[in-house]
Design an enzyme around this catalytic site. Structure first.
Site, mmCIF file in Angstrom:
data_model
loop_
_atom_site.group_PDB
_atom_site.id
_atom_site.type_symbol
_atom_site.label_atom_id
_atom_site.label_comp_id
_atom_site.label_asym_id
_atom_site.label_seq_id
_atom_site.Cartn_x
_atom_site.Cartn_y
_atom_site.Cartn_z
ATOM 1 N N TYR A 141 25.981 -4.038 24.452
ATOM 2 C CA TYR A 141 25.366 -3.546 25.689
ATOM 3 C C TYR A 141 25.381 -4.604 26.789
ATOM 4 O O TYR A 141 25.322 -4.272 27.964
ATOM 5 C CB TYR A 141 23.906 -3.142 25.441
ATOM 6 C CG TYR A 141 23.724 -1.713 24.985
ATOM 7 C CD1 TYR A 141 24.326 -1.255 23.829
ATOM 8 C CD2 TYR A 141 22.925 -0.829 25.718
ATOM 9 C CE1 TYR A 141 24.140 0.048 23.408
ATOM 10 C CE2 TYR A 141 22.738 0.472 25.303
ATOM 11 C CZ TYR A 141 23.347 0.913 24.152
ATOM 12 O OH TYR A 141 23.161 2.201 23.750
ATOM 13 N N LYS A 191 27.974 -3.907 10.014
ATOM 14 C CA LYS A 191 29.341 -3.471 9.712
ATOM 15 C C LYS A 191 30.101 -4.738 9.317
ATOM 16 O O LYS A 191 31.095 -5.129 9.940
ATOM 17 C CB LYS A 191 29.937 -2.779 10.958
ATOM 18 C CG LYS A 191 31.293 -2.158 10.745
ATOM 19 C CD LYS A 191 31.284 -0.898 9.899
ATOM 20 C CE LYS A 191 32.706 -0.428 9.642
ATOM 21 N NZ LYS A 191 32.784 0.674 8.659
ATOM 22 N N ASP A 223 28.111 2.944 8.575
ATOM 23 C CA ASP A 223 28.672 4.286 8.340
ATOM 24 C C ASP A 223 28.016 4.957 7.133
ATOM 25 O O ASP A 223 27.609 6.119 7.185
ATOM 26 C CB ASP A 223 30.202 4.249 8.221
ATOM 27 C CG ASP A 223 30.722 3.179 7.280
ATOM 28 O OD1 ASP A 223 29.929 2.329 6.827
ATOM 29 O OD2 ASP A 223 31.930 3.196 6.977
ATOM 30 N N ASP A 247 21.040 2.450 18.487
ATOM 31 C CA ASP A 247 21.033 3.562 19.442
ATOM 32 C C ASP A 247 21.458 4.837 18.719
ATOM 33 O O ASP A 247 20.835 5.892 18.854
ATOM 34 C CB ASP A 247 21.997 3.251 20.593
ATOM 35 C CG ASP A 247 22.040 4.373 21.610
ATOM 36 O OD1 ASP A 247 20.967 4.896 21.951
ATOM 37 O OD2 ASP A 247 23.155 4.735 22.052
ATOM 38 N N ASP A 251 18.816 8.225 17.154
ATOM 39 C CA ASP A 251 18.962 9.649 17.490
ATOM 40 C C ASP A 251 19.102 10.468 16.211
ATOM 41 O O ASP A 251 18.526 11.551 16.084
ATOM 42 C CB ASP A 251 20.185 9.885 18.390
ATOM 43 C CG ASP A 251 19.817 9.895 19.864
ATOM 44 O OD1 ASP A 251 18.824 9.227 20.226
ATOM 45 O OD2 ASP A 251 20.514 10.555 20.657
HETATM 46 C C1 IPM Z 1 18.083 4.957 24.427
HETATM 47 C C2 IPM Z 1 19.050 5.524 25.437
HETATM 48 C C3 IPM Z 1 19.542 4.392 26.311
HETATM 49 C C4 IPM Z 1 20.317 3.418 25.449
HETATM 50 C C5 IPM Z 1 20.401 4.820 27.533
HETATM 51 C C6 IPM Z 1 19.693 5.870 28.358
HETATM 52 C C7 IPM Z 1 20.797 3.650 28.364
HETATM 53 O O1 IPM Z 1 20.097 6.193 24.799
HETATM 54 O O2 IPM Z 1 17.084 4.347 24.845
HETATM 55 O O3 IPM Z 1 18.318 5.114 23.232
HETATM 56 O O4 IPM Z 1 21.515 3.612 25.191
HETATM 57 O O5 IPM Z 1 19.715 2.444 25.001
HETATM 58 MG MG MG Z 2 19.846 6.403 22.704
#
Ligand code: IPM
Ligand code: MG
Length: 370
Positions: A141, A191, A223, A247, A251
């Site tokens: 990032y 990884k 993975d 990240d 999710d």
């Molecule tokens: C998160 C989001 C952010 C990230 C984006 C919106 C920049 O996906 O906080 O997980 O990738 O960190």
């Molecule tokens: Mg995210």
């Protein structure tokens, strides 16, 4: 001395959900006679429109001068153009880096009431209780170079994944400390079969693990971790990983809870004065949901639970944090739902404001634990 909390409502449903979280905090502050000063500042798309920047200098200055930040959400279709120079998300990345918020904490607990709504079988997700700690200020990032350019072969682009020893060490240490207070199990995700940064990560994880012999540590490749997380999520307690893997995995992990609408997050910096408290940014993990903004339909529970994390991590008020969590659980148990949480027998669908009010009434009716 008053605590200073910076409120960044942001875009879309941000103002609505943070509004309710703020009122929950005020109820707790009033009943426990805690002196909290709330300040507000613009961020995200609104800030681009009004100040030409997603993270105006005054907002950053206010962020540096507070004990904790409560944030709604940023972004929306109006600012979505990928070619635009300014994007609302840059505000988040900037705040994380400038404030040194290196540990992103995302607890995921399955909620019995939402099991039927989960795309996963109840026997897999029932009883899930894990925390993902994502490194938040390093890796791909932020590595340099990160740019688009023209090369011999036409257009090309590069991003760089960089990690230093200290960046890896501090987030793992945070993870081990947390694991110690929980079920004493830590899974470090990398990884290492491909990436140098991951081999360094695993080497350091092994060294840090040796300092925590009471915590059982294992290593997983990202993975196969993606697979294990869905197949046997109950086996995990604390999961620590680098920025981009985190990240993606967070999710994925959010699905385990049955709904995103109940998931808060904390982004924490270094401990302040060895007192156990950290500056932190607290936000729901859901987005700005522009399609339902301004309609009193948003779910404020994740924002309210983020306020609970704020009390715990930045103000050291564990009992009060627990009070808010219990109030939210109670309201859900009583069958109240915002629209996103789905219907069903015995369910009472309410709007954002009504949900916030129910939580506050519940807080007022509960006795804080000593
Ligand atoms: C998160 C989001 C952010 C990230 C984006 C919106 C920049 O996906 O906080 O997980 O990738 O960190
Ligand atoms: Mg995210």
């Amino acid at each position: 001395m008053a605590y200073k909390i910076l409120v960044l409502k942001g875009d879309g449903i941000g103002p609505e959900v943070v509004g309710e979280a703020l009122q929950a905090l005020k109820v707790v502050a009033r009943r426990d006679a805690v002196d909290i000063e709330f300040r507000e500042a613009p961020i995200g798309g609104h800030a681009i429109d009004a100040y030409g920047k997603p993270l105006p200098d005054a907002t950053l200055a206010a962020a540096r001068d507070c004990d904790a930040i409560l944030l709604g959400a940023v972004g929306g279709p109006k600012w979505d153009n990928p070619k635009a120079e300014m994007r609302p998300e840059q505000a988040l990345l900037g705040l994380r880096k400038e404030l040194g918020l290196f540990a992103n904490v995302r607890p995921v607990k399955s909620v019995k009431e939402f099991l039927p709504a989960s795309p996963l079988r109840p026997d897999i997700v029932n009883g899930v209780d894990l925390v993902v700690i994502r490194e938040l200020t390093g890796g791909i990032y932020y590595g340099k170079p990160s740019e688009r350019r023209s090369g011999a072969d036409g257009r090309e682009a590069v991003d760089t994944c960089y990690y230093s020893e200290s960046e890896i060490e501090r987030v793992l240490r945070y993870g081990f400390e947390l694991a110690r207070e929980r079920r004493k199990k830590l899974t470090s995700v990398d990884k290492a079969n491909v990436l140098s940064t991951s081999r360094l990560w695993r080497e350091i994880a092994t060294e840090v693990a040796a300092r925590y012999p009471d915590v059982k540590c294992d290593h997983q490749l990202v993975d196969s971790m993606a697979m294990h997380l869905i197949r046997r999520p109950r086996d995990f307690d604390v999961i620590v990983t680098e920025n981009m893997f985190g990240d993606i995995l967070t999710d994925e992990a959010s699905v385990l809870a049955g709904s995103m609408g109940l998931l808060p997050s904390a982004s924490l910096g270094e401990e302040l004065n060895g007192a156990g408290y950290r500056i932190g940014l607290y936000e729901p993990i859901h987005g700005s949901a522009p399609d339902i903004a301004g309609r009193d339909e948003a779910n404020p529970l994740a924002a309210i639970l983020s306020a609970a994390l704020l009390l715990e991590h930045s103000l050291g008020m564990r009992a009060e944090a627990e009070l808010i969590t219990q109030a939210v659980e109670g309201v859900v148990r009583d069958g109240y739902r915002t629209r996103d949480l789905g219907g069903g027998a015995g369910v009472k669908v309410v709007g954002c404001k009504a949900m916030g009010r129910l939580v506050r009434e519940r807080i007022e009716s509960l006795e804080p634990e000593a």
